[in-house]
Design a protein around this motif. Sequence first.
Motif, mmCIF file in Angstrom:
data_model
loop_
_atom_site.group_PDB
_atom_site.id
_atom_site.type_symbol
_atom_site.label_atom_id
_atom_site.label_comp_id
_atom_site.label_asym_id
_atom_site.label_seq_id
_atom_site.Cartn_x
_atom_site.Cartn_y
_atom_site.Cartn_z
ATOM 1 N N SER A 171 21.377 44.506 96.623
ATOM 2 C CA SER A 171 21.178 43.572 97.724
ATOM 3 C C SER A 171 19.858 42.813 97.547
ATOM 4 O O SER A 171 18.998 43.221 96.758
ATOM 5 C CB SER A 171 21.155 44.336 99.047
ATOM 6 O OG SER A 171 19.898 44.982 99.221
ATOM 7 N N GLU A 216 36.552 47.578 97.464
ATOM 8 C CA GLU A 216 35.399 47.878 96.612
ATOM 9 C C GLU A 216 34.082 47.676 97.351
ATOM 10 O O GLU A 216 33.125 48.429 97.154
ATOM 11 C CB GLU A 216 35.441 46.991 95.361
ATOM 12 C CG GLU A 216 34.418 47.370 94.315
ATOM 13 C CD GLU A 216 34.556 46.553 93.038
ATOM 14 O OE1 GLU A 216 33.569 46.484 92.284
ATOM 15 O OE2 GLU A 216 35.636 45.989 92.809
ATOM 16 N N ALA A 217 34.049 46.673 98.232
ATOM 17 C CA ALA A 217 32.815 46.375 98.963
ATOM 18 C C ALA A 217 32.432 47.514 99.913
ATOM 19 O O ALA A 217 31.260 47.683 100.247
ATOM 20 C CB ALA A 217 32.972 45.077 99.749
#
Length: 340
Positions: free
Chosen positions: A254, A284-285
């Motif tokens: 991030s 997947e996120a």
Amino acid sequence: MTEEQITKLFQVFDQSAEWLQQALDTSYLDAFIETADNMIDGNRVRVEDGVPTPLVVTKLTNLYQQVDYHQMEATSIRKAIQMVMIKATKVDQIQAIHQITPDTIAYTMGYLAIRLVKPLQQVRLLDPAVGSANLLTAVMNQLQEEAHEQVAGVGIDNDDSLISVASISTQMQGLDVELVHQDALSELPIAPVNLVVSDLPIGYYPVDDQASQYLTRSASGHSYVHHLLMEQAVNHLNPGGFGIFLVPSGLFQSPETKGLLKWMQEHVYLQGILNLPGELFQNEAAQKAIMIVQKQGAESHQASQVMLGEFPSFKDPDAFQKFLAEVVEWEEHEFLPEHK
């Protein structure tokens, strides 16, 4: 623990909650809290302004007498409450951030914790995002069964309903847990702990003034609550204590990674990151990992080999057990005195 006992206790919880939900015109979760409080209070049904009616009181009293949770194992009680929470999530449309940590993940985190605290005679653990206490109590039960007789817990949450469920769960299970109803990122009135286990909520923390006290805060705008909670939890660890966190698999991808890594380098040793099987998550996120850190100080040290890997499918028990055995061997080699 028997499935029959778990099912019976759930049925009593569920039926009585449905009756009270109608009688009190409230949510299913609040009705469960009311009925569980009745059961803890010697099966006495509380009546205010004639509600519930004498007929409902009689029905509830008779229903409560069909089960005695005092004669049940703690794990069975926890599982029955877990079933209630699963139903409440659907009936009351509870936000995903408040949903329980699945047992497969809770047991895995507890299994990882057992050897990390093995040298200690007493264990005191913290969950700064305790919710309904499913994760905290699952791990406490594992520690009591496998390694320690003296296990105490601390749970923090600012949600009225969830902290009430946590209180019910810990009382019914007979566990030594201190619950604090407040924002976990404000000053905590608790003593230091040996271990942290937490399924960290993901998202932004809205109180920028409060976040400004933390090194993991964002340089601008709102900060990630999971970064702040990790730092807060470590602040309350004894030197050398361990934190086992459920975090996004993409934690270090991030824009805020730089500040998080700087804090970690100065305050903890990153000992392991183990990705959970993708099959547990919708996409997947949403995939998560178990991260193990150790607070610097005392006799703590950076592991000679950071444990990196991905759990095989939980549907393949042989591969899963083999992987767990490798993790256990790593823990014993790196952290248990008799193996050094």
